[in-house]
Design an enzyme around this catalytic site. Structure first.
Site, PDB file in Angstrom:
ATOM      1  N   TYR A  94       0.820  -1.206   0.000  1.00  0.00           N
ATOM      2  CA  TYR A  94       0.000   0.000   0.000  1.00  0.00           C
ATOM      3  C   TYR A  94       0.857   1.261   0.000  1.00  0.00           C
ATOM      4  O   TYR A  94       1.786   1.401   0.776  1.00  0.00           O
ATOM      5  CB  TYR A  94      -0.932   0.047   1.227  1.00  0.00           C
ATOM      6  CG  TYR A  94      -1.658   1.366   1.335  1.00  0.00           C
ATOM      7  CD1 TYR A  94      -2.664   1.688   0.429  1.00  0.00           C
ATOM      8  CD2 TYR A  94      -1.300   2.321   2.289  1.00  0.00           C
ATOM      9  CE1 TYR A  94      -3.311   2.915   0.485  1.00  0.00           C
ATOM     10  CE2 TYR A  94      -1.937   3.553   2.355  1.00  0.00           C
ATOM     11  CZ  TYR A  94      -2.944   3.843   1.445  1.00  0.00           C
ATOM     12  OH  TYR A  94      -3.569   5.065   1.494  1.00  0.00           O
ATOM     13  N   HIS A 137      -4.262  16.337  -3.836  1.00  0.00           N
ATOM     14  CA  HIS A 137      -4.614  16.456  -2.418  1.00  0.00           C
ATOM     15  C   HIS A 137      -4.475  17.883  -1.882  1.00  0.00           C
ATOM     16  O   HIS A 137      -4.903  18.160  -0.756  1.00  0.00           O
ATOM     17  CB  HIS A 137      -3.739  15.514  -1.575  1.00  0.00           C
ATOM     18  CG  HIS A 137      -4.143  14.077  -1.649  1.00  0.00           C
ATOM     19  ND1 HIS A 137      -4.424  13.444  -2.829  1.00  0.00           N
ATOM     20  CD2 HIS A 137      -4.325  13.140  -0.662  1.00  0.00           C
ATOM     21  CE1 HIS A 137      -4.746  12.177  -2.587  1.00  0.00           C
ATOM     22  NE2 HIS A 137      -4.705  11.972  -1.283  1.00  0.00           N
ATOM     23  N   ASN A 182       0.964  12.292   5.019  1.00  0.00           N
ATOM     24  CA  ASN A 182       0.141  11.440   5.859  1.00  0.00           C
ATOM     25  C   ASN A 182       0.594  11.581   7.310  1.00  0.00           C
ATOM     26  O   ASN A 182       1.677  11.117   7.669  1.00  0.00           O
ATOM     27  CB  ASN A 182       0.302   9.987   5.387  1.00  0.00           C
ATOM     28  CG  ASN A 182      -0.892   9.119   5.698  1.00  0.00           C
ATOM     29  OD1 ASN A 182      -0.767   7.909   5.816  1.00  0.00           O
ATOM     30  ND2 ASN A 182      -2.050   9.707   5.825  1.00  0.00           N
ATOM     31  N   TYR A 212     -17.735  33.616  44.764  1.00  0.00           N
ATOM     32  CA  TYR A 212     -16.974  32.488  44.211  1.00  0.00           C
ATOM     33  C   TYR A 212     -15.838  32.921  43.286  1.00  0.00           C
ATOM     34  O   TYR A 212     -14.791  32.279  43.239  1.00  0.00           O
ATOM     35  CB  TYR A 212     -17.906  31.562  43.417  1.00  0.00           C
ATOM     36  CG  TYR A 212     -18.837  30.730  44.253  1.00  0.00           C
ATOM     37  CD1 TYR A 212     -18.877  30.824  45.647  1.00  0.00           C
ATOM     38  CD2 TYR A 212     -19.702  29.824  43.635  1.00  0.00           C
ATOM     39  CE1 TYR A 212     -19.746  30.059  46.395  1.00  0.00           C
ATOM     40  CE2 TYR A 212     -20.571  29.049  44.383  1.00  0.00           C
ATOM     41  CZ  TYR A 212     -20.602  29.165  45.765  1.00  0.00           C
ATOM     42  OH  TYR A 212     -21.461  28.409  46.499  1.00  0.00           O
ATOM     43  N   ARG A 245     -13.172  33.746  45.853  1.00  0.00           N
ATOM     44  CA  ARG A 245     -12.884  32.689  46.819  1.00  0.00           C
ATOM     45  C   ARG A 245     -12.466  31.385  46.135  1.00  0.00           C
ATOM     46  O   ARG A 245     -11.670  30.616  46.675  1.00  0.00           O
ATOM     47  CB  ARG A 245     -14.133  32.443  47.678  1.00  0.00           C
ATOM     48  CG  ARG A 245     -13.868  31.553  48.857  1.00  0.00           C
ATOM     49  CD  ARG A 245     -15.072  31.276  49.746  1.00  0.00           C
ATOM     50  NE  ARG A 245     -16.321  31.900  49.398  1.00  0.00           N
ATOM     51  CZ  ARG A 245     -17.504  31.308  49.551  1.00  0.00           C
ATOM     52  NH1 ARG A 245     -17.588  30.076  50.011  1.00  0.00           N
ATOM     53  NH2 ARG A 245     -18.620  31.940  49.234  1.00  0.00           N
ATOM     54  N   PHE A 296      -1.956   7.876  11.592  1.00  0.00           N
ATOM     55  CA  PHE A 296      -2.312   9.206  11.096  1.00  0.00           C
ATOM     56  C   PHE A 296      -3.580   9.736  11.752  1.00  0.00           C
ATOM     57  O   PHE A 296      -3.920  10.909  11.611  1.00  0.00           O
ATOM     58  CB  PHE A 296      -2.559   9.150   9.579  1.00  0.00           C
ATOM     59  CG  PHE A 296      -3.447   8.005   9.167  1.00  0.00           C
ATOM     60  CD1 PHE A 296      -4.789   7.974   9.505  1.00  0.00           C
ATOM     61  CD2 PHE A 296      -2.931   6.919   8.471  1.00  0.00           C
ATOM     62  CE1 PHE A 296      -5.604   6.909   9.152  1.00  0.00           C
ATOM     63  CE2 PHE A 296      -3.736   5.847   8.119  1.00  0.00           C
ATOM     64  CZ  PHE A 296      -5.087   5.845   8.456  1.00  0.00           C
ATOM     65  N   GLU A 341     -12.429   5.496   4.590  1.00  0.00           N
ATOM     66  CA  GLU A 341     -11.989   6.274   5.746  1.00  0.00           C
ATOM     67  C   GLU A 341     -13.248   6.787   6.434  1.00  0.00           C
ATOM     68  O   GLU A 341     -13.664   7.930   6.258  1.00  0.00           O
ATOM     69  CB  GLU A 341     -11.050   7.386   5.282  1.00  0.00           C
ATOM     70  CG  GLU A 341      -9.810   6.790   4.598  1.00  0.00           C
ATOM     71  CD  GLU A 341      -8.959   7.798   3.842  1.00  0.00           C
ATOM     72  OE1 GLU A 341      -9.261   9.003   3.892  1.00  0.00           O
ATOM     73  OE2 GLU A 341      -7.983   7.362   3.196  1.00  0.00           O
TER      74      GLU A 341
END
Length: 508
Positions: free
Chosen positions: A54, A84, A196, A279, A282, A328, A413
């Site tokens: 791959y 990409h 990646n 608050y 404090r 990734f 994915e």
């Protein structure tokens, strides 16, 4: 100028800051060079034997079952980058881009990526010579890592895309030529090794958590000024109270406040003026302390990710293995960044309520809206509006990105982290918090100026003096945002932490 050697194992958050903001030069360690070469030899052997692996001899994502011949390897890698590079929006800041380049090089230095040594050195040469690719901020799903923004980074290595060089936005090839850097042609596995992974979300995260750690100390300093301005009760900060609960951040905050206010004649003891405070005064240790613990958790996660191998597949040359996994996936960073955003947003929530206590005459013994000529002057009235606006915006931004996922690549994915969105949101929240704390510091210093015969605490005195170097008390209405911006810049530069720690030693 500083120098940093990287080996994929020892990078720290401070190193990232030194490179991203301090311009440190970066070089591979001899051990990293050896590991990179060994991993590359293994990849070349796989390509030579035409084995089906791959990302090396196949397509990507849903195309992982498509075999790519040795002759098409270079075309495959170039196509990967250009297809990409789909990020959009405003460019990431140059300091973030420098962090991205450093983190990608450090991951490659681990020797699990199969990239050529000369390709890594090209990336480092760009970093060292100040060629900063234009990386649009939007477009990453955070799994398979930061694909789109990293592809925009790699375009410049190929002589494409755009980059900032010496303050000028240029075509990628021109920027590389001016810097005297040769562009490259990618070969097998290299494109995937470069894009990646998680360096974009992690770069944003590393710088954000570094700033958050400083902001945490700043919040303790500024809240201490307000505590004194409102004649707050210090008994609530007694270590017995906090040891009885045992939360680390809470105990550290209480210690900080007592050190910062030591010697003040404005603070009171329970029963002198009031039995107890509201608050927001404090519970400073409990509120700030919880955020302090959360920030420390995020620091731990980021510190691990800085030295992580996050691309895919990973090359284990010594074991004769290539394993396709999921490092990734940005889920660890996504959750941490969402947590960081929530943690720092609380610092602004409580700060804005302290601002209200400073300006509202029903809640203090000071002139209404901190002006002697109310009616003719509005004083600090609208500063609280501005703080409230940013606090409200943070409530929207603090919605976690990590709870969302949209499947991609034809459902191959099918769960993504949205970690880069989480990191960008955390950064935006942090900026708002810095601004809200600036308004509190502005108002607290104004309130202190109304007190007579004042002896401030050892730390608050230094902080007050630092403000007065840049911002005078407000006697009559004037343009307020100018002063607010000045104090915001002081906070971002760590000015309050610097002067207080010079006096007291390091705060926790």
């Amino acid at each position: 100028m500083g120098h940093l050697y990287i080996d994929g194992e020892h990078l720290t958050i401070k190193d990232v800051v030194n490179v991203a903001r301090g311009g440190f030069l970066v070089e591979l360690s001899p051990e990293a060079v050896t590991k990179i070469k060994k991993s590359r030899e293994y990849v070349d052997n796989l390509v030579e034997k035409e084995q089906v692996v791959y990302g090396i001899t196949t397509g990507f994502g849903k195309f992982s079952d498509t075999y790519i011949s040795r002759e098409d390897t270079k075309t495959l890698q170039r196509n990967l980058i250009v297809s990409h590079a789909c990020s959009m929006g405003n460019p990431l800041p140059e300091e973030t881009v420098r962090g991205v380049m450093l983190l990608r090089a450090n991951a490659l230095a681990k020797g699990y990526s199969g990239i050529r040594l000369e390709t890594v050195n090209t990336l480092l040469e760009m970093l060292n010579k100040g060629v900063h690719p234009i990386i649009p901020e939007k477009g990453s799903l955070g799994a398979s890592g930061d694909l789109a923004p990293l592809a925009n980074m790699v375009l410049v290595m190929l002589g494409e895309g755009e980059a900032i060089y010496k303050g000028e936005r240029l075509p990628g090839k021109e920027a590389m030529d001016r810097a005297g850097i040769k562009t490259i042609e990618l070969t097998s596995k290299e494109g995937l090794a470069l894009i990646n992974g998680t360096p974009v979300m992690t770069s944003i995260g590393a710088l954000a958590v570094y700033d958050a750690m400083n902001l945490m100390k700043t919040a303790d300093i500024i809240s201490s000024m307000t505590l004194e301005a409102l004649k707050g009760i210090t008994d609530a900060f007694n270590e017995r109270v906090h040891k009885a609960r045992g939360q680390k951040g809470q105990m550290a905050t209480a210690r900080n406040v007592l050190r910062i206010t030591e010697g003040s004649n404005l603070t009171t003891r329970q029963g002198e003026l009031r039995v107890q405070d509201a608050y927001t005064l404090r519970c400073i240790p409990q509120i700030h302390g919880a955020s302090r613990d959360a920030i420390n958790y995020v620091k731990e996660i980021i510190s691990i990710e800085l030295n992580a191998a996050t691309d895919n597949p990973l090359i284990f040359a010594e074991d004769n293995m290539v394993i396709s996994g999921g490092n990734f996936h940005g889920q660890p960073i996504a959750l941490a960044m969402d947590f960081l955003g929530i943690a720092v947003s609380e610092l602004a929530n409580v700060s804005e309520r302290r601002i209200e206590r400073l300006v509202n005459p029903q809640l203090n013994d000071l002139p209404a809206f901190l002006t002697k000529k109310g009616g003719l002057n509005s004083g600090f009235m609208i500063t609280q509006y501005a703080a409230a606006s940013m606090v409200s915006e943070n409530k929207v931004l603090a919605h976690p990105a990590s709870v969302d996922s949209i499947p991609s690549s034809a459902n191959q994915e099918d769960h993504v982290s949205m970690g880069t969105t989480a990191a960008r949101k955390a950064r935006a929240i942090l900026d708002n918090v810095e601004k809200v704390l600036a308004i509190e510091a502005f108002a607290a210093s104004q309130a202190i100026s109304f007190r007579e015969d004042v002896v401030l605490g050892r730390g608050t005195r230094k902080a007050y003096e630092e403000i007065r170097k840049n911002v005078a008390p407000v006697d009559d209405d004037r343009i307020m945002y100018i002063d607010m911006d000045k104090i915001d810049k002081m906070i971002k530069a760590g000015a309050f932490v610097k002067v207080v720690e010079e006096e007291l030693g390091e705060l926790e």
